[in-house]
Scaffold this motif. Structure first.
Motif, PDB file in Angstrom:
ATOM      1  N   ALA A   1      11.408  20.832  32.708  1.00 47.65           N
ATOM      2  CA  ALA A   1      11.681  20.856  31.306  1.00 47.65           C
ATOM      3  C   ALA A   1      11.985  22.081  30.539  1.00 47.65           C
TER       4      ALA A   1
ATOM      5  N   PRO B   1      19.281  27.043  29.667  1.00 48.77           N
ATOM      6  CA  PRO B   1      20.192  26.099  30.067  1.00 48.77           C
ATOM      7  C   PRO B   1      21.434  26.823  31.058  1.00 48.77           C
TER       8      PRO B   1
ATOM      9  N   SER C   1      19.272  16.132  22.869  1.00 45.94           N
ATOM     10  CA  SER C   1      19.499  17.482  22.109  1.00 45.94           C
ATOM     11  C   SER C   1      19.391  18.762  23.040  1.00 45.94           C
ATOM     12  N   ILE C   2      18.949  18.572  24.221  1.00 46.65           N
ATOM     13  CA  ILE C   2      18.662  19.640  25.221  1.00 46.65           C
ATOM     14  C   ILE C   2      20.385  19.863  25.563  1.00 46.65           C
TER      15      ILE C   2
ATOM     16  N   HIS D   1       5.311  18.593  29.062  1.00 47.68           N
ATOM     17  CA  HIS D   1       6.587  19.213  28.995  1.00 47.68           C
ATOM     18  C   HIS D   1       7.231  18.843  27.759  1.00 47.68           C
ATOM     19  N   PRO D   2       8.276  19.766  27.179  1.00 44.50           N
ATOM     20  CA  PRO D   2       8.920  19.370  26.191  1.00 44.50           C
ATOM     21  C   PRO D   2       9.777  17.991  26.436  1.00 44.50           C
TER      22      PRO D   2
ATOM     23  N   GLN E   1      15.329  23.419  28.683  1.00 40.96           N
ATOM     24  CA  GLN E   1      15.308  23.696  27.198  1.00 40.96           C
ATOM     25  C   GLN E   1      15.786  25.356  26.912  1.00 40.96           C
ATOM     26  N   LYS E   2      14.925  26.138  27.433  1.00 41.53           N
ATOM     27  CA  LYS E   2      15.235  27.482  27.035  1.00 41.53           C
ATOM     28  C   LYS E   2      16.191  28.182  27.936  1.00 41.53           C
TER      29      LYS E   2
ATOM     30  N   LEU F   1      12.310  15.490  26.822  1.00 45.61           N
ATOM     31  CA  LEU F   1      13.547  15.608  27.634  1.00 45.61           C
ATOM     32  C   LEU F   1      14.663  14.457  26.978  1.00 45.61           C
TER      33      LEU F   1
ATOM     34  N   LYS G   1      22.489  21.371  22.735  1.00 45.41           N
ATOM     35  CA  LYS G   1      22.216  22.724  22.664  1.00 45.41           C
ATOM     36  C   LYS G   1      22.743  23.568  23.668  1.00 45.41           C
TER      37      LYS G   1
END
Length: 696
Positions: A595, A602, A187-188, A181-182, A599-600, A184, A191
């Motif tokens: 995750a 929120p 920065s999440i 997974h991206p 990220q994609k 964590l 954004k």
């Protein structure tokens, strides 16, 4: 017998207020049960599934227009097996078929209308249908005739299509394993905050346009980001939103509490139903707001404190069972008209109030002859109705506060004599968990012992009526709904997660070890019954649940947060308090599973983002040791909760806490330590010193 209903169907034996509202329809309704499914299989008929809830305005409209219509009922009874489901009793059923409706129509809502094969697989769906075709919408009668004709002539094709759609839904709901997974990291959050800020309505507050929902988990996440990134503009957006909602018609200006949403962008005209889960979350949001505002603006902080009291006093007055359980909701309609209970004409106010009171109230609430509420959903809307909102605040050429208070008392007393909207008096474990947490937290932030009493009475009610300790084959069982002396046998993730969340709040505001014991028992039950140990994440329904065509992991924080989101934050807090890594490991694995979504998308998971925020550093632990019944102990406890620090926990040194905290002792009545890991700052017995240390 004179006055007896012309029709009575099977729903008359149900407990759900929503199902009971349909007990005298001419439709031959079934509840969601094996009898209905067997009937559909035996008679080889399609199922018409109607899902709604008792305070749903458009559900009432469809019942009035269609389900009370003998002509439409005859068609349903002839060609379908009709099943009625209360989405609040069976959110697991609702979630499955809502996914189908959203996937096939691009939208969703209630009432939800879905056609199923006898194997419970959907093949056609929608929401509200008018009785006859109008404004480009197909009429319900035409839909029924079309589906019945298709079933007679092309049954095999429909079955094949339903099988295909079921396979697609299964594929869509299978989530990849957490591996790979991206990363964590903060920065999440940064954004997500930027995305939410870009939707901010600088004039009216809130995020997005009409219709406007509070969705408290989003502004709460922004406050966390404001703290983490020193982003004062983000905090001011939330404070402005809280101020505008407080002033709006979405806030019951006389009786307290908030409606579910406003139909406009100004928070002015709501659909008037009030939901327990909204008000619980809004109480938490306003507690956050007052802690932030009090550092800069005491008047604003006081106004937010008043809102919290308005919410909780409304719940105690109008939404609490004598045993301590909290009821679910209040309707928008009374006497067949939306908003009639809440709205006022200029004429009736001029007759009720003295001239001086009327002049102040009319300015304050913006009362006009034409009114500001138009009900388009009833055949004969009432003219000249005013939704109360704060148009001209006291102090701005609007007279005296005492005069306004006298006017509001008169208005409230007269309103209490009106015909009240229907109250849905079922008690749901999940929503009660959210509200008991709000009462617990408010008790210490506002220094209101009666709110602690309400939280503890509520927990006793839940444990007595909905918690079956040691009775299940796999340990204790927590049930979803209680009403009229009877609980159901449904077990859902959100019950365990939301109640654990509330009980942890109660523990942090009382430091009673028995509350921590129960929170751990809930977490253990949640892990045992719902956790996917292989891939991470929690299933919405327990293993072995029958008559569900899918087992889902709910991942959407909408009007209510998802069970997964609340479970993760609750487990992270428990891990920090108890030192038990198994709680943290389950939470971290679940964050990993989601995750990509964090990220994609929120905007779909603002509560889970709060859990991510909590997970990104070792939380500060405020450990208070000493005699819990001493005044100094309570002063330190209030001081610990008086600072906005969402990533701290407050705990004692007794009970199932981590081993290090057990070594922290009190020499006098009480003492407080601030610790990270096994390192603590010098302890203090002074509340002011504790506040200063927390701020630094």
């Amino acid at each position: 017998m004179a006055g007896s209903p012309k029709h009575t169907n099977r729903l008359a034996s149900e407990k759900s207020p929503y199902l009971l509202q349909h007990a005298h329809n001419p439709v031959d309704w079934f509840a969601w049960n094996e009898e209905a499914f067997e009937t559909a299989r035996r008679e080889n008929k399609p199922i018409f599934l109607s899902i709604g809830y008792s305070t749903c305005h458009w559900c009432h409209v469809m019942e009035r227009e269609s389900f009370e219509d003998e002509r439409l009922a005859a068609r349903l009874n002839q060609d379908f097996v009709s099943i009625k489901v209360d989405r609040e009793e069976r959110p697991d059923v609702d979630k499955i078929y809502m996914m189908f409706v959203q996937a096939t129509t691009g939208g969703g809502g209630w009432p939800m209308s879905v056609f199923l094969t006898p194997e419970l697989k959907p093949f056609l769906g929608g929401t509200y249908f008018p009785p006859d075709s109008r404004h480009g919408r197909p009429g319900f009668l035409q839909v029924l005739e079309h589906v019945a004709d298709l079933w007679r002539k092309r049954r095999d094709e429909i079955a094949a299509s339903a099988d295909g759609m079921h396979s697609q839904l299964e594929t869509a709901t299978k989530m990849p394993a957490a591996a790979g997974h991206p990363e964590l990291n903060a920065s999440i959050l940064e954004k997500a905050a930027a995305l939410f800020k870009s939707a901010y309505d600088s004039r009216n507050g809130g995020f997005g346009g009409a219709p406007k929902f509070p969705q408290p988990s989003m502004p709460q996440l922004l406050l966390r980001c404001a703290k983490r990134f020193h982003d004062d503009p983000a905090a001011q957006m939330v404070l402005h939103t809280c101020e505008r909602m407080d002033a709006g018609g979405i806030h019951d200006q006389l009786g307290g509490g908030f409606a579910r949403y406003s139909v406009d962008a100004e928070w002015l005209v709501p659909h008037f139903e009030k939901m327990l889960y909204d008000n619980a979350q809004l109480a938490h949001l306003y507690l956050d707001a007052l802690l932030i505002a009090k550092e800069q603006n005491a008047a604003e902080a006081n106004s937010f404190a008043t809102v919290v009291r308005d919410i909780l006093d409304y719940v105690l007055r109008d939404m609490t069972h004598t045993g301590g359980g909290f009821f679910s909701a209040e309707d928008a309609d009374s006497e067949g008209q939306e908003g009639k209970f809440y709205c006022w004409t200029r004429d009736e106010l001029s007759k009720l109030l003295s001239p001086e009171e009327f002049n102040v109230a009319a300015k304050y609430f913006g009362i006009t002859t034409g009114g500001n509420f138009v009900d388009h959903s009833h055949p004969e809307p009432l003219p000249g109705l005013n939704v109360l909102s704060i148009v001209t605040p006291i102090g701005k050429d609007c007279g005296d506060e005492k005069i306004l208070s006298a006017a509001k008392r008169k208005m409230f007393d007269v309103r209490e004599k009106r015909v009240r909207p229907h109250r849905d008096d079922k008690i749901l474990t999940s929503w009660n968990g959210l509200m008991l947490g709000a009462f617990a937290r408010a008790s210490v932030v506002l220094d209101e012992p009666r709110y602690r009493g309400a939280a503890e009475r509520n927990l006793r009610f839940i444990r007595e009526h909905l918690w079956a300790a040691g009775k299940g084959k796999t340990g204790p069982l927590l049930f979803h709904r209680w009403r009229d002396g009877q609980s159901d046998k449904v077990q859902l993730l959100e019950d365990y997660a939301f109640l654990a969340f509330g009980v942890i709040e109660l523990y942090e505001t009382t430091l009673e070890p028995e509350h921590l014991d129960f929170a751990i028992a809930l977490a253990d039950g949640m892990l045992e019954k719902f956790f996917d140990a292989e891939h991470g994440g929690f299933w919405q329904s327990a293993s072995g649940s029958t008559n569900l065509i899918l087992r889902l992991k709910d991942d959407y924080d909408g009007a209510e947060p998802s069970g997964n989101s609340v479970a993760v934050l609750s487990l992270l807090k428990l891990a920090a308090i108890t030192g038990q890594r198994r709680f943290a490991e389950a939470a971290e694995k679940t964050l990993g599973l989601f995750a990509g979504r964090l990220q994609k998308m929120p905007q779909a998971v603002p509560f889970l983002l709060q859990a991510l925020d909590f997970s990104l550093q070792d939380p500060a632990r405020v450990v208070i040791a000493g005699r819990r019944d001493s005044e100094r102990f309570q002063e330190l406890l209030r001081a610990a909760h008086s600072i906005y620090q969402p990533n701290k926990i407050v705990m004692g040194n007794a009970g199932p806490v981590d081993d290090f905290s057990k070594t922290l002792a009190a020499k006098g009545e009480a003492i407080a330590y601030i610790c990270h890991g096994n390192t603590c700052q010098p302890p203090t017995e002074e509340p002011k010193s504790l506040v200063k240390a927390l701020k630094s």
